[in-house]
Design a protein around this motif. Sequence first.
Motif, short mmCIF file in Angstrom:
data_model
loop_
_atom_site.label_atom_id
_atom_site.label_comp_id
_atom_site.label_asym_id
_atom_site.label_seq_id
_atom_site.Cartn_x
_atom_site.Cartn_y
_atom_site.Cartn_z
N UNK A 228 119.47 76.46 -28.12
CA UNK A 228 118.71 75.22 -27.94
C UNK A 228 118.26 74.65 -29.28
N UNK A 229 117.82 75.54 -30.17
CA UNK A 229 117.38 75.08 -31.48
C UNK A 229 118.49 74.43 -32.28
N UNK A 230 119.68 75.01 -32.23
CA UNK A 230 120.82 74.43 -32.94
C UNK A 230 121.13 73.03 -32.42
N UNK A 231 121.18 72.89 -31.10
CA UNK A 231 121.53 71.61 -30.50
C UNK A 231 120.45 70.56 -30.71
N UNK A 232 119.20 70.95 -30.61
CA UNK A 232 118.11 70.00 -30.82
C UNK A 232 118.06 69.54 -32.28
N UNK A 265 126.96 59.21 -24.78
CA UNK A 265 128.22 58.47 -24.66
C UNK A 265 128.17 57.12 -25.37
N UNK A 266 126.96 56.62 -25.60
CA UNK A 266 126.82 55.33 -26.26
C UNK A 266 126.60 55.48 -27.76
N UNK A 267 126.76 56.68 -28.26
CA UNK A 267 126.59 56.94 -29.69
C UNK A 267 127.96 57.15 -30.36
N UNK A 268 127.95 57.57 -31.61
CA UNK A 268 129.19 57.75 -32.36
C UNK A 268 130.00 58.90 -31.78
N UNK A 269 131.30 58.92 -32.14
CA UNK A 269 132.23 59.87 -31.56
C UNK A 269 131.87 61.33 -31.80
N UNK A 270 131.15 61.63 -32.88
CA UNK A 270 130.81 63.02 -33.18
C UNK A 270 129.87 63.61 -32.12
N UNK A 271 129.24 62.74 -31.34
CA UNK A 271 128.34 63.24 -30.31
C UNK A 271 129.09 63.94 -29.17
N UNK A 272 130.39 63.75 -29.10
CA UNK A 272 131.15 64.46 -28.07
C UNK A 272 131.06 65.96 -28.27
N UNK A 273 131.07 66.40 -29.52
CA UNK A 273 130.93 67.81 -29.81
C UNK A 273 129.56 68.33 -29.38
N UNK A 274 128.54 67.52 -29.55
CA UNK A 274 127.20 67.90 -29.09
C UNK A 274 127.17 68.03 -27.57
N UNK A 275 127.82 67.09 -26.88
CA UNK A 275 127.89 67.16 -25.42
C UNK A 275 128.58 68.44 -24.95
N UNK A 276 129.65 68.82 -25.63
CA UNK A 276 130.35 70.04 -25.26
C UNK A 276 129.44 71.26 -25.41
N UNK A 277 128.67 71.27 -26.50
CA UNK A 277 127.75 72.38 -26.71
C UNK A 277 126.62 72.40 -25.69
N UNK A 278 126.03 71.23 -25.44
CA UNK A 278 124.93 71.15 -24.46
C UNK A 278 125.44 71.50 -23.06
N UNK A 279 126.65 71.08 -22.73
CA UNK A 279 127.22 71.39 -21.42
C UNK A 279 127.45 72.90 -21.27
N UNK A 280 127.93 73.53 -22.34
CA UNK A 280 128.15 74.98 -22.30
C UNK A 280 126.82 75.71 -22.13
N UNK A 281 125.76 75.18 -22.72
CA UNK A 281 124.43 75.79 -22.55
C UNK A 281 123.97 75.64 -21.10
N UNK A 282 124.14 74.47 -20.53
CA UNK A 282 123.73 74.23 -19.15
C UNK A 282 124.51 75.12 -18.19
N UNK A 283 125.81 75.22 -18.39
CA UNK A 283 126.68 75.95 -17.46
C UNK A 283 126.76 77.44 -17.76
N UNK A 284 126.00 77.91 -18.76
CA UNK A 284 126.01 79.32 -19.14
C UNK A 284 127.44 79.77 -19.42
N UNK A 285 128.16 78.94 -20.16
CA UNK A 285 129.58 79.18 -20.42
C UNK A 285 129.77 80.19 -21.54
N UNK A 286 130.81 81.00 -21.40
CA UNK A 286 131.17 81.95 -22.45
C UNK A 286 131.65 81.24 -23.70
N UNK A 287 131.95 79.94 -23.57
CA UNK A 287 132.41 79.17 -24.72
C UNK A 287 131.27 78.69 -25.60
N UNK A 288 130.03 78.94 -25.22
CA UNK A 288 128.90 78.40 -25.97
C UNK A 288 128.94 78.75 -27.46
N UNK A 289 129.18 80.01 -27.86
CA UNK A 289 129.21 80.30 -29.31
C UNK A 289 130.27 79.49 -30.05
#
Length: 298
Positions: A228-232, A265-289
Amino acid sequence: MRQAHAEDARTEARRVVRNLLGEERPTAPALIDGVRPVLGDERTDRTLELALGASLTRRSAELAAIAALLVGTRELGAEWWTRPRGGKLPPPDEVVRTAVAIEPWTDLTALEMLAAWIADDAADQLWGRPAAQVDLNSWQAEDRFRLPPGVKPGQRLVVHFDAGGRLDAVVTRRADDDLGSNLDFHSLRYSRPAEAQWSWGVAAGLGPHRLPGEHPDPYAREVSAAASGVLRDWAVRHGATREQLGERWETVGDVVAAIERVDWMWRSGEWFGWWRGASALVDDSAYLPYRLEELAAG
């Protein structure tokens, strides 16, 4: 400017939801209360099972598909669910029972596939069967499809471009006396189920959307403080405000609410990487690291 566009979209979505569903602020409980008397208990319970089976970052999309099915069933009648579709397509009730993907919709969930069907069927009922299908990723207006026999200059043909989406093509005579067509982009329109699907998803947002029968509450699960700290921290460095991110991220519900407020989604393209990370955190995904590593590398 992007943030203004996002708010304009939400305002329009709330207007459409109010007109179609009578809800000022769409919520999952209100949607379910509206669906049950129209679809019946068995179908409603099965659609909720399918929504419960989706990841939390997909739940809003599944509920938006249910909104389309509600509006479409009101328009086409409950018999739509039992009507055989011919060929390899089963009646919609069978799709609800089996949740089996069918070509060419294997990239959609069962609920999204049913929403596409009912949106198209409602469009056909309103405007007739389309003469052709076009891809609006290309905005070329001229001669996008082969004309059916017997058409005349000035005739308007209905063309399919998206689930529930239609526009007109106007038949015209070219300089060499051959007949052609021009797409009339001003005639672009969607059926009401398609409008319901889009507007519910935009107006209700990512959530949290708690559903009946969930024990324990998936939104109450605690999340990693380190992740959470990394993403925030990344979000703050790239323009998100503390108000958008919230005071703290202790639970999945905190993260989901923050993702919605940030409007990534209304921000710059680099935010897609943030979304992927936040989604992995929400879904408790093994891909989070790996998602966090990708974010740091970017």
